[in-house]
Design an enzyme around this catalytic site. Structure first.
Site, PDB file in Angstrom:
ATOM      1  CB  CYS A  65     -21.734 -24.495  29.088  1.00 23.06           C
ATOM      2  SG  CYS A  65     -22.654 -23.192  28.001  1.00 23.06           S
ATOM      3  N   GLY A  68     -23.286 -23.545  25.316  1.00 17.18           N
ATOM      4  CA  GLY A  68     -23.295 -21.537  25.231  1.00 17.18           C
ATOM      5  C   GLY A  68     -23.069 -20.968  25.858  1.00 17.18           C
ATOM      6  CG  MET A  71     -19.935 -21.309  30.012  1.00 12.63           C
ATOM      7  SD  MET A  71     -19.018 -21.525  31.398  1.00 12.63           S
ATOM      8  CE  MET A  71     -18.191 -22.680  31.264  1.00 12.63           C
ATOM      9  CG  HIS A  98     -17.315  -6.679  11.845  1.00 17.92           C
ATOM     10  ND1 HIS A  98     -18.259  -6.401  11.385  1.00 17.92           N
ATOM     11  CD2 HIS A  98     -16.285  -6.673  11.264  1.00 17.92           C
ATOM     12  CE1 HIS A  98     -18.137  -6.447   9.872  1.00 17.92           C
ATOM     13  NE2 HIS A  98     -16.801  -6.329  10.015  1.00 17.92           N
ATOM     14  CG  HIS A 133     -15.273  -2.793  13.262  1.00 11.26           C
ATOM     15  ND1 HIS A 133     -16.578  -2.842  13.096  1.00 11.26           N
ATOM     16  CD2 HIS A 133     -14.891  -2.851  11.601  1.00 11.26           C
ATOM     17  CE1 HIS A 133     -17.175  -3.239  11.848  1.00 11.26           C
ATOM     18  NE2 HIS A 133     -15.400  -3.555  10.851  1.00 11.26           N
TER      19      HIS A 133
HETATM   20  C1  RB5 Z   1     -26.023 -27.928  32.056  1.00 16.08           C
HETATM   21  O1  RB5 Z   1     -27.240 -28.490  31.705  1.00 16.08           O
HETATM   22  C2  RB5 Z   1     -26.808 -26.552  30.891  1.00 16.08           C
HETATM   23  O2  RB5 Z   1     -27.401 -26.374  31.927  1.00 16.08           O
HETATM   24  C3  RB5 Z   1     -25.011 -26.208  30.469  1.00 16.08           C
HETATM   25  O3  RB5 Z   1     -24.392 -26.657  30.317  1.00 16.08           O
HETATM   26  C4  RB5 Z   1     -25.339 -24.934  29.729  1.00 16.08           C
HETATM   27  O4  RB5 Z   1     -25.712 -24.985  28.279  1.00 16.08           O
HETATM   28  C5  RB5 Z   1     -26.408 -23.347  30.035  1.00 16.08           C
HETATM   29  O5  RB5 Z   1     -26.876 -22.877  29.082  1.00 16.08           O
END
Ligand code: RB5
Length: 145
Positions: A65, A68, A71, A98, A133
């Protein structure tokens, strides 16, 4: 190895870069979207990627995203998922060795495509070390129930 990959609108260009890397590495993948350039919601793509890994429809997942972060939060809600948000090469290697991370998260607005490709390559090709680990990962699984 089969990889499930997904992004929101903020990670769509980087997703195409990573797909082209996987073509070069002859790694098969399934793209769960998004395909659109309109604004979408990252959990709608991150959770399906994580579920494919958890259900063993894919061996690994990659979610992208803008940062990141969203996501990685979404993917880590799925039981059995160890999603690592990575923006450097040291962490890409260490989290495979790890943490046996099974999903990689990256942010298109954080790093450039060259570094992202290198991170994905290292992450996709580094093996889990096991050993000391394993007990640590077991403690996480035990907590998850
Ligand atoms: C979208 O604008 C943005 O919020 C998304 O891509 C991401 O960074 C969220 O964590």
């Amino acid at each position: 190895m089969k990889v499930a990959i997904g992004s929101d609108h903020g990670g769509r260009n980087l997703k195409e870069e990573v797909k082209s890397l996987m073509d070069e590495l002859q790694i098969s993948y399934e793209d769960v979207g998004c395909e659109c350039s309109d604004s979408v919601d990252y959990p709608d793509y991150g959770i399906p990627v994580a579920e494919k890994v958890a259900n063993k429809e894919a061996d690994r997942g990659i979610v992208i995203c803008g940062t990141g972060i969203g996501m990685s939060i979404a993917a880590n809600k799925v039981k059995g998922i160890r999603c690592a948000l990575v923006h450097d090469l040291f962490s890409a290697k260490a989290t495979r060795e790890h943490n046996d991370s099974n999903v990689l998260a990256m942010g298109e607005r954080v790093i450039g495509p060259g570094l992202a490709r290198e991170i994905a390559k290292v992450w996709l090709t580094t093996e889990y070390e096991g050993g000391r680990h394993a007990l640590r990962l077991q403690k996480i699984s035990d907590y998850e129930g």
